[in-house]
Design an enzyme around this catalytic site. Structure first.
Site, PDB file in Angstrom:
ATOM      1  N   TYR A  44      27.567 -42.506  16.434  1.00  0.00           N
ATOM      2  CA  TYR A  44      26.629 -41.428  16.618  1.00  0.00           C
ATOM      3  C   TYR A  44      25.364 -41.645  15.714  1.00  0.00           C
ATOM      4  O   TYR A  44      25.162 -42.195  14.556  1.00  0.00           O
ATOM      5  CB  TYR A  44      27.193 -40.258  15.908  1.00  0.00           C
ATOM      6  CG  TYR A  44      26.255 -38.930  15.876  1.00  0.00           C
ATOM      7  CD1 TYR A  44      25.999 -38.214  16.969  1.00  0.00           C
ATOM      8  CD2 TYR A  44      25.608 -38.558  14.770  1.00  0.00           C
ATOM      9  CE1 TYR A  44      25.258 -37.415  17.255  1.00  0.00           C
ATOM     10  CE2 TYR A  44      24.737 -37.557  14.946  1.00  0.00           C
ATOM     11  CZ  TYR A  44      24.433 -36.878  16.009  1.00  0.00           C
ATOM     12  OH  TYR A  44      23.501 -35.932  15.978  1.00  0.00           O
ATOM     13  N   HIS A  74      12.069 -33.149  17.902  1.00  0.00           N
ATOM     14  CA  HIS A  74      12.276 -32.318  16.909  1.00  0.00           C
ATOM     15  C   HIS A  74      11.252 -31.767  16.186  1.00  0.00           C
ATOM     16  O   HIS A  74      11.220 -30.775  15.320  1.00  0.00           O
ATOM     17  CB  HIS A  74      13.537 -33.053  15.768  1.00  0.00           C
ATOM     18  CG  HIS A  74      14.857 -33.245  16.457  1.00  0.00           C
ATOM     19  ND1 HIS A  74      14.843 -33.792  17.698  1.00  0.00           N
ATOM     20  CD2 HIS A  74      15.833 -32.774  16.072  1.00  0.00           C
ATOM     21  CE1 HIS A  74      16.329 -33.779  17.921  1.00  0.00           C
ATOM     22  NE2 HIS A  74      16.928 -33.300  16.910  1.00  0.00           N
ATOM     23  N   ASN A 186      18.133 -35.056   9.102  1.00  0.00           N
ATOM     24  CA  ASN A 186      19.240 -34.612   8.562  1.00  0.00           C
ATOM     25  C   ASN A 186      19.240 -34.570   6.979  1.00  0.00           C
ATOM     26  O   ASN A 186      18.760 -35.285   6.402  1.00  0.00           O
ATOM     27  CB  ASN A 186      20.601 -35.574   8.934  1.00  0.00           C
ATOM     28  CG  ASN A 186      21.297 -35.220  10.080  1.00  0.00           C
ATOM     29  OD1 ASN A 186      22.354 -35.606  10.174  1.00  0.00           O
ATOM     30  ND2 ASN A 186      20.867 -34.257  10.965  1.00  0.00           N
ATOM     31  N   TYR A 271      20.577   5.836 -17.306  1.00  0.00           N
ATOM     32  CA  TYR A 271      21.137   4.289 -16.856  1.00  0.00           C
ATOM     33  C   TYR A 271      19.958   3.228 -16.738  1.00  0.00           C
ATOM     34  O   TYR A 271      20.200   2.176 -17.130  1.00  0.00           O
ATOM     35  CB  TYR A 271      22.007   4.270 -15.432  1.00  0.00           C
ATOM     36  CG  TYR A 271      23.250   5.039 -15.658  1.00  0.00           C
ATOM     37  CD1 TYR A 271      23.644   5.751 -16.740  1.00  0.00           C
ATOM     38  CD2 TYR A 271      23.928   4.927 -14.338  1.00  0.00           C
ATOM     39  CE1 TYR A 271      24.883   6.441 -16.761  1.00  0.00           C
ATOM     40  CE2 TYR A 271      25.290   5.505 -14.415  1.00  0.00           C
ATOM     41  CZ  TYR A 271      25.713   6.223 -15.551  1.00  0.00           C
ATOM     42  OH  TYR A 271      27.000   6.900 -15.539  1.00  0.00           O
ATOM     43  N   ARG A 274      19.706   2.274 -20.642  1.00  0.00           N
ATOM     44  CA  ARG A 274      20.696   1.760 -21.503  1.00  0.00           C
ATOM     45  C   ARG A 274      21.632   0.945 -20.559  1.00  0.00           C
ATOM     46  O   ARG A 274      22.395   0.071 -21.338  1.00  0.00           O
ATOM     47  CB  ARG A 274      21.746   2.900 -21.887  1.00  0.00           C
ATOM     48  CG  ARG A 274      22.337   3.781 -21.115  1.00  0.00           C
ATOM     49  CD  ARG A 274      22.946   4.967 -21.604  1.00  0.00           C
ATOM     50  NE  ARG A 274      23.275   6.068 -20.640  1.00  0.00           N
ATOM     51  CZ  ARG A 274      24.813   6.234 -20.413  1.00  0.00           C
ATOM     52  NH1 ARG A 274      25.643   5.507 -20.742  1.00  0.00           N
ATOM     53  NH2 ARG A 274      25.064   7.389 -19.738  1.00  0.00           N
ATOM     54  N   PHE A 320      25.073 -31.816   5.969  1.00  0.00           N
ATOM     55  CA  PHE A 320      23.738 -31.292   6.400  1.00  0.00           C
ATOM     56  C   PHE A 320      23.923 -29.753   6.332  1.00  0.00           C
ATOM     57  O   PHE A 320      22.798 -29.093   6.580  1.00  0.00           O
ATOM     58  CB  PHE A 320      23.081 -31.834   7.766  1.00  0.00           C
ATOM     59  CG  PHE A 320      24.310 -31.919   8.782  1.00  0.00           C
ATOM     60  CD1 PHE A 320      25.008 -30.616   9.321  1.00  0.00           C
ATOM     61  CD2 PHE A 320      24.747 -32.862   9.321  1.00  0.00           C
ATOM     62  CE1 PHE A 320      25.934 -30.775  10.427  1.00  0.00           C
ATOM     63  CE2 PHE A 320      25.900 -33.000  10.406  1.00  0.00           C
ATOM     64  CZ  PHE A 320      26.102 -31.907  10.692  1.00  0.00           C
TER      65      PHE A 320
END
Length: 503
Positions: A44, A74, A186, A271, A274, A320
């Site tokens: 691949y 890409h 990648n 709240y 504190r 990846f």
């Protein structure tokens, strides 16, 4: 690379060199790729197509074209370009990943990456277009395209043709051999760089929030009792323990605190005062976890397939996939939103005279003057915006590549959206800084602690007490610039908030 080294690369151009000790392993893995490229077995990305097209064999004479076409096809990113600090981190972490000797590239690939980085050239990388799964494909392709002399580079703030920038710097454009294009695109380097950028941007904001929260305690004449170490040691959460310690230290010596130890009929503070150690301390722990994960990821090998030269094999996997980055980015989003959310509540408390016992909306002649009424509205709008942005990106997988890539991380967006959230929280805290300083000024001649008076003094050098209504946007911008510059962080320099282990 350590977290501090990554921070240096992010902040300024640093000279980076490849240790000679790396080179033998790089050569061995490249030789194995070359052997596979010359062999008959399909591998691949070496002699096949990519993604759903992995079953398509590529002829020997077309292997170079395969890699070049991969980068060109890409390079489909859109949107504003990534900033120089992010791209510097991308190049540095990609070089570090390839240099570990499991990617099968030639030394010249890494040397070219480092030469571009060291020359101060910034490839033009659009910010949108990655799902953070089969690597940050589009942004890393744009980075690689510039190394080939195509696309664009940023040089001294000017966008110029990449081949022109390389020629001017004396750098030979890169040509790609088998697998090299795939190894370059990648990986998780873009999403990791974006997440690190968020951490680096948020650190001074977070630290300022601790100082400003302490200011608000004094402005509202709150108690320091909730910060007693015995309370927090019983729970044992490290961030909570550290934040309580910071508040105790910042409030030491306050005349304001000493003035209401006796005769104050209030039993407990709201709240937002504190519970700051419990809330902000949890956010600190989230940040520290993110730093740990991102430092590991910045040094990781995340391309595919991986080359194990010692064993003579290439293995396809999924390093990846940026899920670790996506999850910590979502955690950071929650922490950033919560720091802003509790700050907004403190502003609301300060302007409410029934709770703070300060003049309504922190102004003289309320009615004639609106004071901080609408500044609080701005803070509320930003806090609400952060709530929407805090929605987790990591759960929003959308399959790509004809369902070959059927679960993706969305890490790149998860990390990219953090910058807007950091900005929003910085503005909220800036409004609180103005409000708490105004509140303490109303308590004169009483003074706060030495540390907190220093924080007020830093603000008052540029922003005066608001004795009547005025245009407040410039004041907020000045306070925000000071805050993000790390001005208030200097008051916490001895606390080592982001050390590996709490002392």
């Amino acid at each position: 690379m350590t977290f501090e080294q990554l921070k240096l690369i992010h902040g300024h151009q640093q000279f980076i060199a490849l240790p000679d000790s790396c080179r033998p392993d790089i050569r061995k893995s490249q030789a194995l790729v070359e052997a596979y490229a010359n062999g008959d077995a399909p591998v691949y990305g070496v002699n096949t197509g990519f993604g759903k097209l992995a079953n398509q064999r590529i002829n020997q004479e077309q292997l170079h074209t395969l890699q070049l076409n991969l980068i060109r096809s890409h390079s489909v990113g859109v949107g504003e370009p990534l900033s120089a600090p992010i791209v510097r981190l991308m190049m540095a972490t990609k070089a570090a990943s390839l240099a570990r000797g499991y990617s099968g590239v030639r030394e010249v690939v890494i040397d070219t990456l480092l030469a571009v980085h060291n020359a101060g050239l910034i490839p033009d990388v659009p910010s949108q277009g990655s799902v953070g799964a089969s690597g940050d494909l589009a942004p890393l392709a744009h980075m690689t395209l510039a190394l080939l002399g195509e696309g664009y580079m940023w040089v001294n703030g000017q966008k110029i043709n990449a081949d022109e920038a390389l020629h001017a710097a004396g750098i030979e454009p890169l040509t790609l051999n088998a697998k090299e294009g795939l190894a370059l695109i990648n990986g998780t380097q873009t999403s990791t760089a974006l997440a690190l950028h968020a951490v680096f941007s948020f650190q001074p904001v977070f630290e300022a929030g601790l100082v400003i929260g302490a200011l608000t305690i004094d402005a509202a004449r709150g108690s320091d009792g909730p910060f007693d170490s015995r309370i927090h040691e019983l729970r044992g959460q490290p961030g909570q323990i550290r934040v309580a310690q910071i508040y105790r230290t910042l409030l030491i010596g306050s005349d304001i605190r000493n003035s209401h130890r006796v005769g104050d009929d209030r039993v407990q503070d709201p709240y937002c005062l504190r519970c700051q150690p419990q809330v902000v301390g949890a956010c600190l722990d989230q940040m520290r976890h993110a730093i740990k994960v991102l430092t590991i990821e910045a040094n990781a090998v995340t391309d595919n397939p991986l080359v194990f030269a010692k064993d003579g094999v290439m293995l396809s996997g999924g390093n990846f996939h940026a899920e670790p980055v996506a999850l910590v980015a979502d955690g950071l989003a929650l922490a950033i939103a919560e720091v802003g959310a509790i700050s907004e509540r403190r502003i609301a408390m300060l302007i409410d005279s029934n709770v703070s016992q300060l003049p309504p909306f922190l102004t003289k002649d309320a009615g004639l003057n609106s004071g901080f009424m609408i500044a609080h509205v701005t803070a509320a709008s930003l806090a609400s915006e952060n709530k929407s942005l805090a929605h987790p990106a990591s759960v929003d997988s959308l399959p790509t590549s004809a369902n070959q890539e059927d679960h993706v991380s969305m890490a790149t967006f998860a990390a990219r959206r953090l910058q807007s959230m950091v900005s929003n929280t910085a503005y909220i805290l800036s409004i609180e800084w103005l409000a708490s300083a105004q509140g303490i000024d109303f308590l004169k001649p009483l003074k706060s602690s030495t540390a907190l008076e220093s924080a007020i003094g830093s603000l008052r050098e540029q922003v005066s007490f608001m004795d009547q209504d005025r245009w407040m946007s410039p004041d907020i911008e000045v306070a925000c610039t000071l805050l993000r510059s790390g001005k208030l962080s200097k008051l916490l320099v001895n606390f080592n908030l982001f050390d590996e282990v709490y002392p």
